[in-house]
Scaffold this motif. Structure first.
Motif, PDB file in Angstrom:
ATOM      1  N   PRO A   1       1.103  -1.055  -0.049  1.00  0.00           N
ATOM      2  CA  PRO A   1      -0.093  -0.070   0.077  1.00  0.00           C
ATOM      3  C   PRO A   1       0.783   1.250   0.101  1.00  0.00           C
ATOM      4  O   PRO A   1       0.339   2.080  -0.532  1.00  0.00           O
ATOM      5  N   ASP A   2       2.021   1.201   0.558  1.00  0.00           N
ATOM      6  CA  ASP A   2       2.816   2.347   0.490  1.00  0.00           C
ATOM      7  C   ASP A   2       3.316   2.638  -1.001  1.00  0.00           C
ATOM      8  O   ASP A   2       3.533   3.733  -1.162  1.00  0.00           O
ATOM      9  N   THR A   3       3.913   1.619  -1.363  1.00  0.00           N
ATOM     10  CA  THR A   3       3.876   1.860  -2.758  1.00  0.00           C
ATOM     11  C   THR A   3       3.015   2.482  -3.532  1.00  0.00           C
ATOM     12  O   THR A   3       3.366   3.362  -4.344  1.00  0.00           O
ATOM     13  N   LEU A   4       1.741   1.972  -3.404  1.00  0.00           N
ATOM     14  CA  LEU A   4       0.743   2.544  -4.255  1.00  0.00           C
ATOM     15  C   LEU A   4       0.362   3.893  -3.822  1.00  0.00           C
ATOM     16  O   LEU A   4       0.328   4.606  -4.773  1.00  0.00           O
ATOM     17  N   ASN A   5       0.409   4.287  -2.666  1.00  0.00           N
ATOM     18  CA  ASN A   5       0.423   5.705  -2.263  1.00  0.00           C
ATOM     19  C   ASN A   5       1.455   6.537  -2.951  1.00  0.00           C
ATOM     20  O   ASN A   5       1.000   7.849  -3.194  1.00  0.00           O
ATOM     21  N   LEU A   6       2.590   5.964  -2.977  1.00  0.00           N
ATOM     22  CA  LEU A   6       3.759   6.915  -3.326  1.00  0.00           C
ATOM     23  C   LEU A   6       3.385   7.195  -4.946  1.00  0.00           C
ATOM     24  O   LEU A   6       3.435   8.284  -5.542  1.00  0.00           O
ATOM     25  N   LEU A   7       3.134   6.113  -5.660  1.00  0.00           N
ATOM     26  CA  LEU A   7       2.598   6.160  -6.904  1.00  0.00           C
ATOM     27  C   LEU A   7       1.534   7.022  -7.505  1.00  0.00           C
ATOM     28  O   LEU A   7       1.760   7.884  -8.369  1.00  0.00           O
ATOM     29  N   ILE A   8       0.512   7.050  -6.527  1.00  0.00           N
ATOM     30  CA  ILE A   8      -0.625   7.895  -6.796  1.00  0.00           C
ATOM     31  C   ILE A   8      -0.256   9.449  -6.485  1.00  0.00           C
ATOM     32  O   ILE A   8      -0.589  10.261  -7.452  1.00  0.00           O
ATOM     33  N   SER A   9       0.579   9.473  -5.450  1.00  0.00           N
ATOM     34  CA  SER A   9       0.967  10.985  -5.274  1.00  0.00           C
ATOM     35  C   SER A   9       1.884  11.459  -6.168  1.00  0.00           C
ATOM     36  O   SER A   9       1.803  12.773  -6.657  1.00  0.00           O
ATOM     37  N   SER A  10       2.613  10.438  -6.881  1.00  0.00           N
ATOM     38  CA  SER A  10       3.540  11.109  -8.088  1.00  0.00           C
ATOM     39  C   SER A  10       2.599  11.465  -9.148  1.00  0.00           C
ATOM     40  O   SER A  10       2.832  12.309 -10.004  1.00  0.00           O
ATOM     41  N   PHE A  11       1.830  10.447  -9.269  1.00  0.00           N
ATOM     42  CA  PHE A  11       0.698  10.758 -10.674  1.00  0.00           C
ATOM     43  C   PHE A  11       0.116  12.166 -10.591  1.00  0.00           C
ATOM     44  O   PHE A  11      -0.321  12.738 -11.302  1.00  0.00           O
ATOM     45  N   ILE A  12      -0.433  12.467  -9.271  1.00  0.00           N
ATOM     46  CA  ILE A  12      -1.119  13.392  -8.962  1.00  0.00           C
ATOM     47  C   ILE A  12      -0.132  14.876  -9.276  1.00  0.00           C
ATOM     48  O   ILE A  12      -0.363  15.730  -9.911  1.00  0.00           O
ATOM     49  N   GLU A  13       0.991  14.696  -8.450  1.00  0.00           N
ATOM     50  CA  GLU A  13       1.902  15.892  -8.551  1.00  0.00           C
ATOM     51  C   GLU A  13       2.245  16.220 -10.055  1.00  0.00           C
ATOM     52  O   GLU A  13       2.529  17.264 -10.350  1.00  0.00           O
ATOM     53  N   ASN A  14       2.553  15.084 -10.871  1.00  0.00           N
ATOM     54  CA  ASN A  14       2.995  15.168 -12.101  1.00  0.00           C
ATOM     55  C   ASN A  14       1.912  15.343 -13.257  1.00  0.00           C
ATOM     56  O   ASN A  14       2.073  15.313 -14.274  1.00  0.00           O
ATOM     57  N   ASP A  15       0.694  15.672 -12.514  1.00  0.00           N
ATOM     58  CA  ASP A  15      -0.611  15.539 -13.346  1.00  0.00           C
ATOM     59  C   ASP A  15      -0.441  14.543 -14.558  1.00  0.00           C
ATOM     60  O   ASP A  15      -0.291  14.925 -15.900  1.00  0.00           O
ATOM     61  N   VAL A  16      -0.460  13.275 -14.376  1.00  0.00           N
ATOM     62  CA  VAL A  16       0.050  12.154 -15.262  1.00  0.00           C
ATOM     63  C   VAL A  16      -1.235  12.116 -16.385  1.00  0.00           C
ATOM     64  O   VAL A  16      -0.829  11.719 -17.410  1.00  0.00           O
ATOM     65  N   ILE A  17      -2.443  12.537 -15.932  1.00  0.00           N
ATOM     66  CA  ILE A  17      -3.354  12.398 -17.096  1.00  0.00           C
ATOM     67  C   ILE A  17      -3.184  13.311 -18.200  1.00  0.00           C
ATOM     68  O   ILE A  17      -3.178  13.117 -19.411  1.00  0.00           O
ATOM     69  N   ARG A  18      -2.696  14.614 -17.932  1.00  0.00           N
ATOM     70  CA  ARG A  18      -2.401  15.761 -18.894  1.00  0.00           C
ATOM     71  C   ARG A  18      -1.079  15.061 -19.688  1.00  0.00           C
ATOM     72  O   ARG A  18      -0.917  15.665 -20.704  1.00  0.00           O
ATOM     73  N   MET A  19      -0.130  14.611 -18.844  1.00  0.00           N
ATOM     74  CA  MET A  19       0.935  14.148 -19.648  1.00  0.00           C
ATOM     75  C   MET A  19       0.862  12.722 -20.546  1.00  0.00           C
ATOM     76  O   MET A  19       1.365  13.107 -21.562  1.00  0.00           O
ATOM     77  N   ILE A  20      -0.204  12.104 -20.291  1.00  0.00           N
ATOM     78  CA  ILE A  20      -0.625  11.330 -21.275  1.00  0.00           C
ATOM     79  C   ILE A  20      -1.186  11.886 -22.339  1.00  0.00           C
ATOM     80  O   ILE A  20      -1.000  11.492 -23.682  1.00  0.00           O
ATOM     81  N   VAL A  21      -2.010  12.731 -22.206  1.00  0.00           N
ATOM     82  CA  VAL A  21      -2.863  13.454 -23.368  1.00  0.00           C
ATOM     83  C   VAL A  21      -1.737  14.056 -24.189  1.00  0.00           C
ATOM     84  O   VAL A  21      -1.902  14.237 -25.238  1.00  0.00           O
ATOM     85  N   PHE A  22      -0.894  14.912 -23.538  1.00  0.00           N
ATOM     86  CA  PHE A  22       0.318  15.633 -24.162  1.00  0.00           C
ATOM     87  C   PHE A  22       1.058  14.622 -25.048  1.00  0.00           C
ATOM     88  O   PHE A  22       1.067  14.716 -26.285  1.00  0.00           O
ATOM     89  N   CYS A  23       1.480  13.393 -24.583  1.00  0.00           N
ATOM     90  CA  CYS A  23       2.114  12.413 -25.277  1.00  0.00           C
ATOM     91  C   CYS A  23       1.475  11.729 -26.452  1.00  0.00           C
ATOM     92  O   CYS A  23       1.705  11.677 -27.533  1.00  0.00           O
ATOM     93  N   ARG A  24      -0.125  11.446 -25.985  1.00  0.00           N
ATOM     94  CA  ARG A  24      -1.088  11.181 -27.105  1.00  0.00           C
ATOM     95  C   ARG A  24      -0.857  11.830 -28.218  1.00  0.00           C
ATOM     96  O   ARG A  24      -0.701  11.734 -29.654  1.00  0.00           O
ATOM     97  N   VAL A  25      -1.084  13.297 -28.198  1.00  0.00           N
ATOM     98  CA  VAL A  25      -1.133  14.314 -29.050  1.00  0.00           C
ATOM     99  C   VAL A  25      -0.097  14.385 -29.869  1.00  0.00           C
ATOM    100  O   VAL A  25      -0.041  14.302 -31.203  1.00  0.00           O
TER     101      VAL A  25
END
Lengths: 106, 221
Positions: free
Chosen positions: A74-98
């Motif tokens: 669970p700690d690993t998961l929390n770290l990963l989610i925090s990183s995804f939030i901090e790095n705005d990973v959805i926007r990152m995916i959209v940018f890379c897709r574009v």
């Protein structure tokens, strides 16, 4: 929390690519990050490519394999989610897709 | 066609603001080449090369070096804005219908596009390299298409005068036209309208006719 560089962001995108949930990435605001995350993990588990998960965690969090080894699941998961939030990973995916889909579509 | 887009934008990177003008031909071709190399890297899923090309593109566009370790969001925003600045206003068939993966000649090298284009313009119009470098990319591409069309039509005329362009089929002699480049053929095919044919009402199938076109006039049949 580690902020990704453009190189790391693109590397992370290519790691995520085979496991990305099939959702509409055109409406970023409508995407629920937790739902996205759950689907992503499901797809990684079903694919059997567990090494990808480890690579994603290491890249997104900046932690080494040795550091992750001693973390609880669970700690690993929390770290990963925090990183995804901090790095705005959805926007990152959209940018890379574009930028990477240009050679396919146009 | 009037260009109402801004000719200059500001890009912020690492707390510095760079003013960037819409590129002229030489710079435009340089950026287009970097973009092509990015596309190749993206196809190969090569993150190292792809990100390097993005940095290279930004640096070439703003004419200054940048810190590649800036947060990805800053680089991404700058890159998208610069790509937008370099968008062409016109979409000539030469670009629209050309092969996305052009065959690389054995004598190709990085930066050749500029020399190829400038050679064509200098030969055709007698312009200097400095003058060609400062052309508006939209004008240059439209002119390039005209050069290709003129060359093709001249070659077709010369071909039609040659004996080898005629093929004997039994008693008849048929003219075999000179093949046109893909972009010309595809452009012509896309413009070809499907001829409307009126069908007598008693010839159409019995039952409910579902009209998919909203503006279709039922009296057309």
């Amino acid at each position: 929390m580690k902020i990704l560089t453009i190189h790391e962001a693109i590397k992370l995108y290519f790691l995520l690519l085979p496991h990305l949930p099939e959702i509409d990435y055109n409406n970023v605001e409508d995407i629920n990050l937790l739902e996205f995350f759950r689907e992503l993990l499901d797809k990684i588990i079903k694919s059997g490519r567990h090494r990808d998960y480890l690579d994603i965690v290491m890249l997104a969090t900046g932690k080494s394999f040795e550091e992750i080894q001693y973390l609880e699941g669970p700690d690993t998961l929390n770290l990963l989610i925090s990183s995804f939030i901090e790095n705005d990973v959805i926007r990152m995916i959209v940018f890379c897709r574009v930028i990477t889909n240009a050679w396919r579509s146009g | 066609m009037t260009d109402t887009r801004p000719s200059e934008i500001s890009v912020e990177l690492g707390r510095l603001t760079y003013k960037v003008n819409r590129p002229r031909l030489k710079k435009y071709l340089c950026l287009a080449e970097i973009r092509e190399r990015f596309v190749d890297a993206a196809k190969d899923h090569d993150a190292e090369a792809a990100s390097s090309r993005i940095i290279e593109y930004i640096e070439a566009a703003i004419e200054s070096s940048i810190n590649a370790n800036l947060p990805w969001q800053e680089i991404a925003e700058a890159y998208l804005r610069l790509l937008d600045l370099c968008e062409l206003l016109i979409q000539p068939p030469l670009l629209m219908y050309s092969s996305r993966t052009p065959k690389k000649d054995a004598w190709d090298y990085d930066g050749r596009t500029w020399y190829m284009w400038s050679h064509l313009f200098a030969r055709k119009y007698g312009w200097s390299l400095e003058y060609i470098a400062e052309l508006v990319p939209d004008d240059a591409i439209a002119l390039l298409q005209e050069i290709f069309i003129e060359d093709q039509l001249r070659q077709e005329w010369e071909w039609s005068l040659s004996e080898v362009s005629y093929k004997k089929e039994g008693d008849k002699v048929r003219h075999v036209p000179l093949p046109r480049p893909a972009w010309m053929s595809l452009a012509a095919a896309s413009k070809k309208e499907v001829k409307k044919v009126k069908i007598r009402r008693d010839f159409i199938p019995v039952g409910n006719v579902i009209r998919l076109g909203a503006n279709e006039n039922p009296d057309d049949t």
